[in-house]
Design an enzyme around this catalytic site. Sequence first.
Site, PDB file in Angstrom:
ATOM      1  NE  ARG A  71      -3.792   0.060   2.147  1.00  0.00           N
ATOM      2  CZ  ARG A  71      -4.372   0.429   3.292  1.00  0.00           C
ATOM      3  NH1 ARG A  71      -4.248  -0.323   4.364  1.00  0.00           N
ATOM      4  NH2 ARG A  71      -5.064   1.547   3.352  1.00  0.00           N
ATOM      5  CD  GLN A 103     -13.682   7.012   7.684  1.00  0.00           C
ATOM      6  OE1 GLN A 103     -14.096   6.038   8.332  1.00  0.00           O
ATOM      7  NE2 GLN A 103     -14.307   7.469   6.622  1.00  0.00           N
ATOM      8  CG  HIS A 121      -8.849   5.487  10.674  1.00  0.00           C
ATOM      9  ND1 HIS A 121      -9.789   5.141   9.729  1.00  0.00           N
ATOM     10  CD2 HIS A 121      -9.515   5.708  11.820  1.00  0.00           C
ATOM     11  CE1 HIS A 121     -10.990   5.116  10.313  1.00  0.00           C
ATOM     12  NE2 HIS A 121     -10.850   5.466  11.570  1.00  0.00           N
ATOM     13  CB  SER A 201     -19.167   2.786   3.147  1.00  0.00           C
ATOM     14  OG  SER A 201     -18.254   2.375   4.171  1.00  0.00           O
TER      15      SER A 201
END
Length: 255
Positions: A71, A103, A121, A201
Site C-alpha cells: 500500500r 480516515q 486512522h 460508506s
Amino acid sequence: MAVDSRGEPRIPIDEATRVLVVTGAGISAESGLATFRGAGGLWEGHRVEDVATPEGFAADSALVWRFYSARRTAALAAQPNAAHRALAALERRIGDRLLVVTQNVDGLHRRAGCERLIEIHGSLFRTRCTHCTRPPFADEALHEAEVPACELCAGRGRRAYLRPDIVWFGELLDSDHLGRVEAFAEQGPGRRLVFVAVGTSGNVWPVAGFVDLAASAGGETWLVNLDPAGNAWRFDRVVRGPAAELLPGLLGVGE
Ligand code: BV8
C-alpha cells in the site's frame, strides 16, 4: 438545495461558516487507490482480520508488513486528485474555519497541500515501535523481506518489532484527535457549521458517528458519495457522484 448560477448544487459557505470535512477511501478512488468496500470485503485479497488488526499482526507480522508495503508503493505512485486539491483550495480561502478529518492513511491530502488535517486512522508513512515509547517516525521503506526491529530496543538488548503507525480495528483512536473534532464542531452558537462527508460508506466507527456530532451542534450535514452510504439517512443533503468531479463546484473552488 443551494445551487450556483448554473443550477449546480453549491454548499453555502460564507465568511462566518466553519466547515468540518470527513473523507474516506472514496476520495482517493479517482487517484487509483482501492476502496475498502469496493473489494467486496476483501482488501487487496486479504481478510481485514488478517492484515488490519493487532491480532493479525501478532499472528503474522511479515504478512502485515507485506500488505502495508504494497500500500505504501501504491500510495506513493498515486497523485492527489481534484477533490483533494479542492479541499486544499478551500483551506487557502477559509483557513482555520476548515478542519479535514481523513480516515485514509494514503497521505494524499497532505500532498495536495492540506494542513488543517487530522489523519485519524494514522498514516502509511509513519512507523512506530510495538514496545518502547519512541515517537512514531517518518518511514517510506518497504519491509517486504523481513519484519523490521526497533534499533533503540536492540541497543538495550531487547528485541521488539516495528509496526505501521496506523489505527487497526479494535484499537482506540487518539483521544486528542477526537477532542479536536468535538471542539471544532461545538464552537458555540452563531458560528454556522457545515459538515461534509466525502467518499465514505459510513461503516467504520467512531468516525461514522461524526455526522451526528455535527447535527447535534446545529450543523448542516452533506454527504458526497458515489453510492448510497449506510448512514446516508443521517444527512440533510446527499449529492451522488464522483468526488473529483463534484467537490470543486460544491465548494465553489472550481478548477
Ligand atoms: C475503536 C486503518 C474502540 C487501517 C481503519 C460501534 C459499532 C460497531 C462497531 C464498532 C463500534 N465502535 C467500534 C467498532 C469496531 C470497529 C468498527 O467500526 N467496525 C465496523 C467495520 C463495524 N471500529 C474500531 O475498531 C475502531 N476502534 O472504536 O476502538 C472499540 C473497539 C472495538 C469495539 C468497540 C469499541 C478503529 C477503526 C479504525 C480501523 N482502521 N483504517 C488501514 O487503512 O490500513 S478503517 C478503514 O476502513 C480505512 O481507514 C477506510 O477508510 C475505512 C473504510 O471506510 P471508508 O473510508 O468509508 O471506505 P469504504 O470503502 O467503506 O467506502 C468508500 C465509499 O466511497 C463507498 O461508499 C463508495 O461508494 C464511495 N466512493 C467510491 N468511489 C468514489 C466514492 N465516493 C465519491 N467519489 C468516488 N470516486
